[in-house]
Design an enzyme around this catalytic site. Structure first.
Site, mmCIF file in Angstrom:
data_model
loop_
_atom_site.group_PDB
_atom_site.id
_atom_site.type_symbol
_atom_site.label_atom_id
_atom_site.label_comp_id
_atom_site.label_asym_id
_atom_site.label_seq_id
_atom_site.Cartn_x
_atom_site.Cartn_y
_atom_site.Cartn_z
ATOM 1 N N HIS A 337 0.838 -1.203 0.000
ATOM 2 C CA HIS A 337 0.000 0.000 0.000
ATOM 3 C C HIS A 337 0.879 1.262 0.000
ATOM 4 C CE1 HIS A 337 -3.704 2.252 1.418
ATOM 5 N NE2 HIS A 337 -2.756 3.079 1.832
ATOM 6 N N GLU A 338 1.868 1.304 0.872
ATOM 7 C CA GLU A 338 2.711 2.508 0.967
ATOM 8 C C GLU A 338 3.599 2.672 -0.271
ATOM 9 O OE1 GLU A 338 1.552 4.319 3.145
ATOM 10 O OE2 GLU A 338 0.623 2.805 4.431
ATOM 11 N N GLU A 360 -5.789 7.365 -1.517
ATOM 12 C CA GLU A 360 -6.070 6.142 -0.765
ATOM 13 C C GLU A 360 -6.733 5.054 -1.610
ATOM 14 O OE1 GLU A 360 -4.503 5.720 1.698
ATOM 15 O OE2 GLU A 360 -4.071 7.718 2.474
ATOM 16 N N TYR A 411 -10.755 4.633 1.140
ATOM 17 C CA TYR A 411 -9.899 3.507 0.747
ATOM 18 C C TYR A 411 -10.648 2.518 -0.151
ATOM 19 C CZ TYR A 411 -6.421 4.848 4.283
ATOM 20 O OH TYR A 411 -5.475 5.523 5.002
HETATM 21 N N1 ARG Z 1 -1.854 7.834 4.089
HETATM 22 C C1 ARG Z 1 -1.791 6.908 5.206
HETATM 23 C C2 ARG Z 1 -1.938 5.536 4.584
HETATM 24 O O1 ARG Z 1 -1.057 5.040 4.059
HETATM 25 C C3 ARG Z 1 -2.828 7.116 6.227
HETATM 26 C C4 ARG Z 1 -2.609 8.303 7.058
HETATM 27 C C5 ARG Z 1 -3.630 8.434 8.079
HETATM 28 N N2 ARG Z 1 -3.464 9.722 8.651
HETATM 29 C C6 ARG Z 1 -4.239 10.189 9.603
HETATM 30 N N3 ARG Z 1 -4.023 11.422 9.990
HETATM 31 N N4 ARG Z 1 -5.137 9.476 10.125
HETATM 32 O O2 ARG Z 1 -2.984 4.980 4.463
HETATM 33 ZN ZN ZN Z 2 -2.856 5.000 2.236
#
Ligand code: ARG
Ligand code: ZN
Length: 485
Positions: A337-338, A360, A411
């Protein structure tokens, strides 16, 4: 940079001489303080940023004297440009106390407004479109406090400190999405203003530091303190700047030829000393993930990739070239995912927070693509998302509240929108779409309307219609079916 003279174009002169109407002064937008106070007007974060300001580059030096404690000392030089005249510069900043500000090397008056979260600087003359300037800020002390809008009081964003405990050394790192970067860096802290970064991190003997970008030579100073230098040469949003300090073990591997033109992408991972094998195992297949995803998305956009493992229980974050991976999030699913966010989020960036599903949803869809590449059932994966959404409820994809930024719809509904496109146009056209989209918006920003317009041009009306239903419908659309090849 010195002022550039306004050029008078010959055709304009000719028109002015022939024109019988009395010469009108050209309308010049005001360069007033009220004008300067205008933010970027993000509907979800109305206070962030400054309208008309374009930060091109951050040259940041940070010294962490006692890792694990919050204190830090910083000096940053921003390369600034403007799209409208700015009589005053208003950077987002809630960080340590400012000791000096210089404009093109000369001391400049400044004001800190902690309620507004702004550092205001008055240059000797307004910054005008076409000019650039260097703004230096020196600061020292404790970082500011921004609470995660999503996790409520539980999580502080931005600069993190992890106190030493038992035989674990103290550590620091950043976790900034969406609006934590200005707890430690004076910045135009909004994803619509992407910039490049040079980062120098100085840490005591025995510690290592890492940051987004490609590493340069390490310099050893007094008492064995070391300065680590990183160059992030492609623009990224401010929240994606990753910084890490710990007693790291740096593990390198041969480059992976998935960059532009087959260039090798440097590989390095940072594990705190004592990281258990089951955590490391989640990152054993990074090279293969890079290959699989670049097959769908096109060339990997940056010069390096790896992870920085951190110990607190927090969400993972796609910090550029070096994802922030908590021990508790060290799974293959989060790892892939990252990686996907390096394309979607870091290289192709939602221009407003309301459009964060464009980050997302793509990153979640990469989990499905990875599953399929390993012989798993992608359609079953999609069906689980659909079941989750029908159980929990859903919403149109453009977020209208901060609490929606990282919800299930961002997501899983976001990912199903892509699944619907794929079902409508087939795998070959879907792959071509993803690659063309990533290439077209590489280094830039995108919003939902521009995304749909691009989809229409690239994937045709049927592709756009499939996406649009998932973007806009109040109710959950039916599960799209991609027939296995
Ligand atoms: N972008 C991050 C992910 O990989 C999630 C970050 C969540 N951030 C937050 N402030 N809740 O999914
Ligand atoms: Zn993410």
């Amino acid at each position: 940079m010195p002022n550039r003279r306004q050029k008078v174009r010959p055709l304009f002169l000719l028109w002015a001489m022939l024109s019988t109407a009395p010469a009108q002064p050209l309308p010049t937008p005001p360069a007033s303080a009220a004008e300067a106070a205008r933010t970027l007007g993000d509907p979800l974060f109305p206070g962030l940023g400054q309208l008309g300001l374009d930060v091109r580059h951050y040259d940041l030096s940070l010294t962490v004297e006692r890792p694990g404690t919050p204190g830090l000392r910083g000096a940053v030089t921003l390369t600034l440009a403007a799209t409208r005249p700015l009589a005053e510069l208003r950077l987002d900043f809630l960080g340590p106390a400012v000791s000096a500000v210089r404009w093109n090397g000369q001391p400049a008056p400044f004001r800190v407004d902690r309620t507004a979260g702004k550092l205001s600087v008055t240059p000797p003359a307004p910054l005008r479109p076409g000019q650039t300037a260097r703004l230096t800020v020196e600061y020292r002390g404790l970082p500011g406090e921004v609470l995660d809008p999503d996790f409520g009081v539980a999580v502080r964003l931005g600069w993190q400190s992890v106190p030493a405990a038992g035989d674990r050394a103290g550590a620091n790192f950043t976790l900034s999405e969406p609006n934590g970067t200005h707890t430690f860096l004076p910045s135009n802290d909004h994803p619509s203003d992407k910039a490049t970064f040079t980062t120098r991190l100085t840490v005591p003997a025995g510690f290592a530091a890492a940051a987004s970008g490609v590493e340069g030579p390490v310099v050893t100073g007094a008492n064995g303190a070391r300065t680590f230098v990183f160059t992030q040469a492609q623009p990224i949003p401010t929240y994606a700047l990753g910084l890490f300090v710990d007693r790291f073990e740096r593990v390198t591997a041969p480059g992976v030829p998935v960059g532009k033109g087959g260039a090798a992408v440097l590989r390095r991972d940072y594990f705190p000393v004592g990281t258990p094998p089951n955590v490391r195992a989640a990152y054993a297949r990074t090279d293969e993930m890079l290959r699989v995803l670049s097959g769908w998305f096109g060339p990997y956009p940056f010069g390096a990739y790896g992870v920085g493992v951190v110990t607190p229980r927090l969400p993972a974050l796609e910090t550029a070239t070096l994802s922030t991976m908590p021990l508790s999030m060290s799974t293959e699913r989060t790892a892939v995912h990252e990686i996907a966010h390096q394309w979607f989020g870091n290289d192709v960036t939602p221009a407003r927070w309301a459009d964060v599903w464009l980050s997302e949803g793509f990153a979640a869809y990469a989990e499905l693509l990875w599953t399929e590449s390993q012989g798993g059932d992608g359609q079953a994966y999609a069906a689980r998302w659909h079941a989750n959404l029908s159980r929990a409820g859903t919403r149109p994809l453009v977020a209208t509240q901060v609490s929606q930024l990282f919800d299930l719809s961002a997501y899983q509904r976001g990912a199903l929108a892509l699944h619907a496109l794929r079902a409508a146009v087939g795998d070959t056209a879907f792959r071509a779409f993803l690659r063309a989209y990533a290439a077209r918006f590489s280094g830039g920003t995108i919003d939902t309307a521009a995304f749909l317009a691009f989809a229409r041009a690239q994937a045709g009306p049927a592709g756009e219609a499939a996406l649009r239903e998932w973007v806009e419908a109040e109710e959950l659309p039916p599960l799209p079916v991609v027939v296995a090849r």
